[in-house]
Write a protein that holds these residues in place. Structure first.
Motif, short mmCIF file in Angstrom:
data_model
loop_
_atom_site.label_atom_id
_atom_site.label_comp_id
_atom_site.label_asym_id
_atom_site.label_seq_id
_atom_site.Cartn_x
_atom_site.Cartn_y
_atom_site.Cartn_z
N TYR A 134 0.85 -1.20 0.00
CA TYR A 134 0.00 0.00 0.00
C TYR A 134 0.89 1.25 0.00
N THR A 143 -3.65 6.38 -6.45
CA THR A 143 -4.54 6.99 -5.47
C THR A 143 -4.66 6.05 -4.27
N ALA A 144 -5.24 6.57 -3.18
CA ALA A 144 -5.36 5.75 -1.96
C ALA A 144 -6.20 4.49 -2.23
N GLU A 145 -7.29 4.66 -2.99
CA GLU A 145 -8.16 3.52 -3.27
C GLU A 145 -7.42 2.47 -4.10
N PHE A 385 -11.71 2.40 5.77
CA PHE A 385 -10.98 3.67 5.70
C PHE A 385 -11.11 4.34 4.34
N LEU A 386 -11.14 3.54 3.28
CA LEU A 386 -10.98 4.12 1.94
C LEU A 386 -12.24 4.10 1.08
N TYR A 387 -13.26 3.37 1.47
CA TYR A 387 -14.44 3.23 0.60
C TYR A 387 -15.45 4.34 0.88
N SER B 179 -13.36 9.22 0.53
CA SER B 179 -12.72 8.84 1.79
C SER B 179 -11.23 8.65 1.59
N GLY B 180 -10.89 8.06 0.44
CA GLY B 180 -9.47 7.82 0.14
C GLY B 180 -8.68 9.11 0.06
N GLU B 181 -9.26 10.09 -0.65
CA GLU B 181 -8.57 11.39 -0.79
C GLU B 181 -8.40 12.06 0.56
N PHE B 183 -8.26 10.60 3.44
CA PHE B 183 -7.26 9.88 4.24
C PHE B 183 -5.86 10.20 3.75
#
Lengths: 387, 300
Positions: A134, A143-145, A385-387, B179-181, B183
């Motif tokens: 990650y 991106t984080a997702e 956290f990410l969804y 949410s990802g952005e 975070f």
């Protein structure tokens, strides 16, 4: 005469249209490369017997997904209304992975884990691969997702990878799933060198205490306590964890043998065929052959390496606090990744290389099944956290 | 018999409670989300008229049927307006909205209430079919075309705003970040995620480990007590040592081999020594061969 020339021009027109619709007229280099990859998968599965139950459907699916065609005839997997599109629904909506987990639960014996509960912790340590990948993915600009979807490859769990990436980054699903299954198949190649580098000869011959007898009551309590505990902590992991433990209760209760037999037999086979074929078919050259996919493959390898490192090193560190006679063989650390039962088999094989009478398989199955729980919990955390 | 009855009773109570809870879950997801007191230049109904309006939101993730619920502007008359059940529009989809007009014109449709809102009638309550209050709010004195709305949608905090959003989210004017952005803004390297997530995974599995270690110890202790009791009864020496799993495995394999040791072909030994076999009618060839019919002649 005029009539016959009209007929011939009609025939020619139709023939040229037919030729324009054939795969030969629409083939690109991308299709060729993907078909070669598919053949490599099938060859690995048949000749080397690396995860054949997965690689054969995936390999064949890649062929199906890369047959060139003219769009608009409800043929391709991404075309609404096509048969493959309907079957792919189970992947993009995350239907298949929990069903596979149901089957896995119904075929998994958690006795090794129950008899020596400290093995559970190895399953937690090996999840380091997920979060290492990650971080690496974020570093490379994902991106984080997307990073979350890529990281889960390190869990070495195909259904979990598909489930999470279908939620977080559906556009990467094909690459993530193919990467996860490829590395799971390559566990015998990736893990042993890392295990050898990280351990000493003395550590490799550590004999572990034989597991104690586990009662039926303990086996029944495990899925009930397991599901309550893990899903209360990470409710987003409910579809996977719920089905895993439900399947296990069907098995261990011994009063639902028929249901357990169906879950671990015909049902998991059907879903494996569907998931393998559709995931394979989703790798159309146009969507799959991108620089991102290459990065995903590199990051997938990194995540497997970190996961193996995490598991083995955790056992070594844990051993410092354990009394002589209670120590664990660090060669079972690799089994913390949830590639069941391949990674446990690797522990056994590498262990036998150094001591022909030291059988580690039973001990390695503990962290191996704990890895399944650990990776599902990790997926749940990423999702929340990410969804 | 008593046990069975108790089990049935417990099951019935469980099902009953679950049913009540499920119903409550449904309408309890409804919230008064936005309201306008003085509508002079705002939302227009199907008849081209402007009137005070109330927006109800379903904050749940399942559709909810609002039919048979009540809306009122006076708690002394809680069942002032019953939302009719015959209208298919009374179904509010997950996270969606429904607007009611407080225009005292029920003849205009099911979404037109039989009361109005003004500076003296600023109370709104939504009640379930059994008269339980689901949600209520007293609007502050609002300016013309000003709304009083929850921000964010469905939350307990209210605010006044000139940005009215009937039948739509109250957060529409804000740029929504994923949410990802969000975070990633706090954790660009991913290290915080790694630490938190690993801590959670470890915490979950450590609790599981502790529970099963305890269960294992209790089991071992009870097994030892049982075996000690048995040994005492039988007059055998008491041993605290547990039988290893390998021993059980060896015994199981031996038993399995013994029980499945059925075969069609007997094992044979080749020898040069003379072997005499006792005669047995069971192995006699005579009985195994088909006998030819004897020819019988009639003697005269």
């Amino acid at each position: 005469m005029e009539q016959s020339s009209g007929f011939f021009s009609f025939l020619l027109e139709n023939l040229s249209q037919f030729i324009a619709y054939t795969g030969f007229a629409n083939v690109t280099w991308g299709h060729g490369i993907m078909i070669l990859i598919a053949l490599a998968f099938i060859a690995l599965a048949i000749i080397k017997e690396y995860e054949p139950l997965l690689l054969v459907p995936i390999g064949f699916g890649i062929i199906l997904g890369n047959i060139p065609f003219v769009p608009g005839f409800q043929t391709g997997i991404y075309e609404e209304g096509s048969v493959l599109n309907y079957l792919y629904f189970g992947v993009i909506k995350g239907v298949y992975p929990p069903l596979i987990f149901l089957g896995i639960g119904a075929m998994t014996d958690f006795s090794a884990l129950i008899s020596n509960p400290k093995l559970i912790l190895i399953g937690a340590a090996a999840q380091l691969g997920i979060f290492g990948a990650y971080m690496a993915a974020l570093y490379f600009g994902f991106t984080a997702e997307e990073a979350g979807a890529i990281g889960i490859i390190g869990g070495a769990d195909g259904p979990t990878a598909i489930f999470l990436s279908s939620r977080l980054a559906p556009e990467l699903l094909g690459a993530v799933a193919i990467s996860a299954y490829s590395y799971m198949a390559l566990v015998p190649v990736i893990q042993p060198p890392i295990m050898r580098i990280l351990t000493t000869k003395k550590e490799r011959v550590i004999r572990m205490k034989p597991p104690r007898q586990v009662t039926k009551m303990e086996k029944i309590l495990f899925p009930i306590i397991g599901v309550l505990l893990t899903t209360f902590i990470v409710p987003s992991g409910l579809p996977l964890l719920g089905m895993l433990f439900f399947g296990n209760l069907l098995k261990e209760s011994t009063v639902t043998k028929r249901l357990a037999d169906t879950a671990r037999g015909p049902m998991i086979d059907i879903v494996t065929i569907l998931i393998g074929l559709t995931v394979g078919a989703s790798t159309q050259a146009t969507t799959f052959l991108t620089p991102k996919s290459v990065f995903i493959f590199i990051l997938g390898a990194i995540s497997f390496i970190i996961a193996t490192f995490g598991g083995v090193m955790f056992v070594k560190i844990f051993n410092i606090f354990l009394k002589e006679g209670n120590k664990m063989n660090p060669l079972i650390g690799n089994a913390g990744v949830s590639a069941v039962p391949d990674s446990a088999r690797i522990s056994q094989m590498v262990g036998l290389e150094y001591d022909k009478t030291n059988h580690l398989l039973m001990h390695a199955m503990g962290p191996n099944v704990a890895g399944v729980i650990g990776s599902a919990v990790a997926a749940g955390i990423l999702l929340s956290f990410l969804y | 018999m008593m046990r069975k009855l108790t089990a049935v009773l417990i099951l019935s109570i469980g099902v009953f409670i679950a049913t009540i809870d499920a119903t409550a879950q449904n309408v309890s997801s409804l919230r008064i989300n936005e309201a306008m007191l003085f509508n002079t230049d705002n939302y227009v109904d199907n008849f081209g008229q402007r009137s005070p309006w109330i927006e109800i939101m379903n904050i749940g993730y399942n559709s909810v049927n609002i039919a048979n619920c009540y809306l009122t502007n006076d708690l002394n008359e809680p069942k002032k307006y019953k939302i009719p059940s015959g209208d298919p529009k009374s179904e509010i989809q997950a996270r969606q909205f429904m607007v009611f007009f407080a225009d005292n014109k029920t003849e205009h449709g099911t979404q037109h209430l039989n009361f109005t809102l003004d500076s003296t009638h600023r109370f709104i309550a939504l009640l379930s079919s059994d008269g339980t209050i689901i949600d209520s709010v007293t609007l502050p004195l609002l300016e013309l075309n000003q709304v009083y709305n929850r921000m964010p949608d469905g939350s307990p905090s209210w605010e006044k705003s000139f940005f009215s959003t009937p039948n739509s989210t109250n957060e529409g004017r804000f740029e929504k970040t994923s949410s990802g952005e969000a975070f990633l803004a706090f954790d660009p390297s991913g290290i915080i995620m790694a630490i938190i997530a690993m801590a959670v995974v470890f915490a979950a599995l450590i609790v599981l480990y502790r529970i099963f270690r305890t269960i294992g110890k209790i089991n071992q202790r009870s097994a030892q007590l049982k075996s000690a009791k048995f040994a005492k009864e039988q007059g055998l020496p008491v041993t605290s040592q547990e039988v290893a799993g390998e021993v059980y495995a060896a015994i199981s394999v031996a038993l399995y081999l013994y029980e499945t040791d059925t075969h069609d072909q007997e094992s044979t030994i080749i020898t040069i020594q003379r072997v005499s076999r006792l005669y047995s009618p069971w192995s006699s060839k005579i009985y195994g061969l088909r006998q030819l019919p004897h020819e019988q002649r009639r003697r005269n």
